[in-house]
Design an enzyme around this catalytic site. Structure first.
Site, PDB file in Angstrom:
ATOM      1  N   HIS A  75       0.847  -1.184   0.000  1.00 45.59           N
ATOM      2  CA  HIS A  75       0.000   0.000   0.000  1.00 45.59           C
ATOM      3  C   HIS A  75       0.892   1.245   0.000  1.00 45.59           C
ATOM      4  CE1 HIS A  75      -2.335   3.126   2.375  1.00 45.59           C
ATOM      5  NE2 HIS A  75      -3.145   2.879   1.367  1.00 45.59           N
ATOM      6  N   ASN A  76       0.499   2.270  -0.771  1.00 44.46           N
ATOM      7  CA  ASN A  76       1.313   3.498  -0.837  1.00 44.46           C
ATOM      8  C   ASN A  76       2.788   3.146  -1.042  1.00 44.46           C
ATOM      9  OD1 ASN A  76      -0.965   5.034  -0.435  1.00 44.46           O
ATOM     10  ND2 ASN A  76      -0.524   5.556   1.691  1.00 44.46           N
ATOM     11  N   GLU A 105       1.144  -0.198  -5.410  1.00 44.75           N
ATOM     12  CA  GLU A 105       0.148   0.856  -5.611  1.00 44.75           C
ATOM     13  C   GLU A 105       0.787   2.100  -6.224  1.00 44.75           C
ATOM     14  OE1 GLU A 105      -3.534   2.926  -3.215  1.00 44.75           O
ATOM     15  OE2 GLU A 105      -1.694   2.524  -2.095  1.00 44.75           O
ATOM     16  N   ASP A 107      -0.392   6.035  -6.989  1.00 46.44           N
ATOM     17  CA  ASP A 107      -1.357   7.141  -6.904  1.00 46.44           C
ATOM     18  C   ASP A 107      -0.914   8.245  -7.856  1.00 46.44           C
ATOM     19  OD1 ASP A 107      -2.344   5.595  -4.909  1.00 46.44           O
ATOM     20  OD2 ASP A 107      -2.261   7.109  -3.337  1.00 46.44           O
ATOM     21  N   HIS A 120       1.087  11.123  -2.316  1.00 48.59           N
ATOM     22  CA  HIS A 120      -0.131  10.960  -1.530  1.00 48.59           C
ATOM     23  C   HIS A 120      -0.890  12.283  -1.580  1.00 48.59           C
ATOM     24  CE1 HIS A 120      -2.506   8.507   1.079  1.00 48.59           C
ATOM     25  NE2 HIS A 120      -2.494   9.370   2.065  1.00 48.59           N
ATOM     26  N   GLU A 154      -4.478   4.183  -8.570  1.00 43.90           N
ATOM     27  CA  GLU A 154      -5.462   5.140  -8.075  1.00 43.90           C
ATOM     28  C   GLU A 154      -5.281   6.414  -8.891  1.00 43.90           C
ATOM     29  OE1 GLU A 154      -7.322   7.179  -4.080  1.00 43.90           O
ATOM     30  OE2 GLU A 154      -5.862   5.565  -3.893  1.00 43.90           O
TER      31      GLU A 154
END
Length: 404
Positions: A75-76, A105, A107, A120, A154
């Protein structure tokens, strides 16, 4: 004779004399005993490990559908520290991939000069270029494992920068990027890790379905996170009492075409999924929502995960990038239980322990009772499962201490 300065532990020489010769001091060998320090060295050795060494090589069947495996997930991945002011770096991807992580991931947000950036969103974390992330993934994706890597996207970018993202993905990853079904047909089952060796899958929103591709661009929420229709940050704020605002954005056709086996869809109910969703569609949940689903009809969640992929991610309220216990998510068969790899602790120890086996390839075959769509397994009442046979582990340590 002068007594040794430490207490000694005595045990059966017929079974352990060889270990004494390997691990313990000269005095211990002479006394046919081991010191406290020697005993600790033994416990930390391969002989003292609880890990089954026969599971070190690639020993599992890798020809089953993707939904039948636990998949090491991050994650992240771009973050090196916390989610508010931490540094973003391609090093996060390099470290995760070298540890055998198979789902990372990304983003993405609009950046300067038409180049998408990764960070983020709405925080003070630093920013890196999307193309640099893709380049790092291309270089390190298959260093630790040859089995497929999934890019969990994302997406917060405009259509123009989504087109740029698609260009970078195609030009940098080349034939590694899955751009169509493996046999050119509508899938009746998800492909296996073996069939996807050396390939990279993109997970995210898609225009239409594989059965029918509309010509127009999609208008709607393009965020990858599907817990309640909002972005990860929105889903994490007051999750019991809010009506999330969906950002109405257009999805690039070029980027949509890169989504094949991992199309993100919004979860409504298990019944809705069984009735309307395709096997290549999947949903993401915050740990908070996942726990609610586990508590409701736990068996429903198990059956859902027997045929459809699921990704779980930490709530955005974990601003320190801490982790949740992955075991309760594995207990219902969730495949992509995403953790903050940059944060050490018991949770990552559990993750490392699970994925240490099977050649650290990042894929672990789920047990049979988590792979059957007709299973009656419920993690809260495992005794009701057919063939239930608990394993009881008893350890008895007998210690004798030599006195002066």
């Amino acid at each position: 004779m002068v007594s040794p300065p430490l207490a000694w532990l005595y045990f059966n020489l017929t079974e352990t004399s060889s270990l004494i010769q390997i691990y313990f001091s000269f005095v211990a060998k002479k006394l046919h005993a081991l010191s406290i320090d020697g005993f600790l060295i033994y416990l930390l050795s391969l002989e003292g490990s609880i890990f089954n060494v026969s599971h070190t090589p690639l020993y599992q069947d890798m020809t089953q559908p993707l939904c039948n495996y636990f998949i090491s997930s991050s994650h992240n991945t771009y973050l090196m520290e916390d989610q508010l002011r931490g540094q973003s770096s391609v090093e996060g991807y390099i470290r995760a991939l070298k540890r055998g992580c198979r789902c990372v991931e990304v983003d993405t947000w609009d950046g300067p000069n038409g180049e998408p950036i990764v960070y983020h969103g709405h925080t003070f974390t630093s920013k890196i270029l999307f193309r640099d992330v893709v380049s790092a993934i291309n270089k390190y994706a298959f260093r630790a494992s040859k089995f497929p890597v999934i890019l969990s996207l994302e997406n917060h970018c405009s259509v123009e920068q989504q087109d740029t993202m698609a260009q970078h993905l195609k030009s940098i990853l080349g034939e590694q990027l899955v751009m169509g079904t493996l046999d050119g047909r509508i899938p009746t089952r998800l492909p296996s890790p073996e069939e996807l060796r050396g390939r990279i899958l993109l997970k995210g929103k898609k225009i239409g379905s594989l059965e029918e591709q509309p010509e127009d661009s999609y208008i709607g929420d393009v965020s990858e996170e599907e817990d309640s229709g909002g972005t990860e940050e929105e889903n994490s704020r007051n999750e019991d009492k809010r009506t999330p605002k969906k950002s109405k954005e257009r999805l690039s056709q070029a980027l949509s075409d890169c989504i094949i086996y991992c199309k993100s869809v919004q979860f409504e109910s298990f019944k809705h999924s069984r009735t309307y969703y395709k096997l290549y569609e999947m949903s993401s949940f915050t740990e908070y929502k996942a726990r609610k689903l586990v508590r409701e009809p736990g068996n429903e969640f198990v059956r859902h995960n027997a045929w459809q992929l699921t990704r779980i991610y930490p709530t955005g309220l974990r601003t320190d990038s801490s982790n949740y216990n992955p075991q309760e998510m594995w207990n219902v068969g969730c495949q992509m239980v995403a953790l903050n790899f940059q944060t050490a602790g018991v949770e990552m120890d559990l993750n490392d322990g699970l994925f240490q086996q099977n050649a650290c390839c990042g894929y672990i075959l789920k047990p049979p009772f988590l792979r059957s769509a007709d299973t009656n397994f419920n993690p809260d009442q495992p005794q009701d499962t057919a063939g239930y046979s608990p394993v009881i582990l008893s350890i008895q340590v007998k210690v004798s201490v030599a006195r002066k």
